[in-house]
Write an enzyme that holds these catalytic residues in place. Structure first.
Site, short mmCIF file in Angstrom:
data_model
loop_
_atom_site.label_atom_id
_atom_site.label_comp_id
_atom_site.label_asym_id
_atom_site.label_seq_id
_atom_site.Cartn_x
_atom_site.Cartn_y
_atom_site.Cartn_z
N CYS A 117 0.81 -1.22 0.00
CA CYS A 117 0.00 0.00 0.00
C CYS A 117 0.84 1.27 0.00
O CYS A 117 0.36 2.34 -0.39
CB CYS A 117 -0.96 0.00 1.19
N HIS A 255 -3.42 7.17 1.74
CA HIS A 255 -3.80 5.83 1.32
C HIS A 255 -5.19 5.53 1.85
O HIS A 255 -5.49 5.80 3.02
CB HIS A 255 -2.79 4.81 1.86
N ASN A 285 -10.02 -0.25 -0.61
CA ASN A 285 -8.56 -0.19 -0.51
C ASN A 285 -7.96 -0.80 -1.78
O ASN A 285 -8.05 -2.00 -2.01
CB ASN A 285 -8.11 -0.99 0.73
#
Length: 328
Positions: A117, A255, A285
């Site tokens: 990520c 993020h 996500n």
């Protein structure tokens, strides 16, 4: 040029999503979950899932083309491509080389970065260093993932959290007056990693261990605790290096893990929530793609404007985490 410093200016951005949008209600027909359960814990309402023929490299290529169009720069003028991904098309070669070939800009530098990520922050910082060092003049920095392909769809606590997509930025090396506080470009960045926490967020497979791709495994509560502390810390580091206050930031592009982490990090830094770009509700996500996806959306809808001071930040498996500050 005498009296100037080299910076990497963001010239344009682009993004791409798979065709199929999956709402929580649709997901609940095949996973033991509910829309209410997902929204309450994560803020996620929908995500996009790659279908047949949609790959990490195909999404990355489309996002890159849109970024080039926005920048008004031809693919032939790109001499560096860095693709951040944890879900490459193949073990090797790098998916960045596939994108390079698709775009027709062969001959320059092209490689992948794996920092999950945080991958886009790692790629952005690496590209910035190569541009400032004179190794390239114009770069494509891409985050692209097909995370749906490594999810355990029987694990309802994790499979509802992720989606697929890609985002890209075009960077160009420019010379600026360091005394000009409004000069564009990446001003400061910081990266970190701590391999001691591998067991909190990982994939249980790989070529040298199981010889399988494996599935994502996560201990969400522990990840949340580390994320808030680590992100707040690295944001403070970048602000200190840049010599600016948190009040000077126009936008934070984080993020997009879940709303709880976004809210908790903003509170820890006394950041007004209206300055935080949020797309997790409709993208979920998307790992390395989430930061450039969110940035591109906010640029295209007019929130982020030329001259704004923007902070990018992310944390992912590894753990890896980082932040970068740019005048766009």
């Amino acid at each position: 040029m005498s009296g100037t410093v080299r910076r990497s200016a963001i010239r344009g951005s682009g993004s791409a999503l798979p065709e199929h949008k999956v709402t929580n209600a649709e997901l609940a027909t095949r996973v033991d979950t509910t829309d209410e359960w997902i929204v309450e814990r994560t803020g996620i309402r929908a995500r996009y899932i790659a279908g047949e023929g949609e790959t990490t490299s195909s999404l990355a290529t489309l996002a890159a083309r849109r970024a080039l169009d926005a920048a008004g720069i031809a693919a032939a003028d790109i001499d560096l491509i860095i693709l951040a991904t944890a879900t490459p098309d193949q073990t090797f070669p790098a998916s960045a080389t596939i994108v390079q070939h698709n775009l027709g800009c062969n001959g320059g530098i092209a490689f992948d970065i794996a920092a999950v990520c945080s991958g886009f922050l790692y790629a952005l910082t690496t590209a910035d260093a190569l541009l400032r060092g004179g190794n390239a003049r114009r770069a494509l920095v891409i985050g692209a993932e097909t995370f749906s392909r490594i999810l355990d769809w029987e694990d309802r606590t994790t499979c509802v959290l992720f989606g697929d997509g890609a985002g890209a930025m075009v960077l160009e090396a420019i010379d600026v007056d360091p005394s000009d506080v409004n000069a564009p470009g990446i001003i400061a960045s910081r990266l970190h990693a701590d391999g001691a926490h591998n067991d909190l967020l990982y994939v249980d497979g790989g070529p040298s261990t199981t010889q399988t791709v494996g599935k994502l495994r996560m201990k969400g509560r522990e990840v949340f605790r580390h994320a808030v502390v680590n992100l707040a810390g690295v944001l403070e580091e970048v602000l200190t290096e840049a010599g600016v206050t948190v009040e000077a930031i126009d936008w934070v592009v984080p993020h997009q893990a879940n709303m709880r982490i976004l809210d908790a990090t903003a509170r820890k830094l006394s950041l007004p929530p209206e300055k935080v770009i949020v797309t997790v509700d409709h993208h979920a996500n998307t790992s390395a793609a989430s930061v450039p996806l969110a940035y591109d959306e906010a640029v295209r809808d007019g929130r982020i404007k030329s001259g704004d001071l923007v902070m990018f930040e992310a944390m992912g498996g590894g753990f890896t985490w980082g932040a970068a500050l740019a005048r766009v």
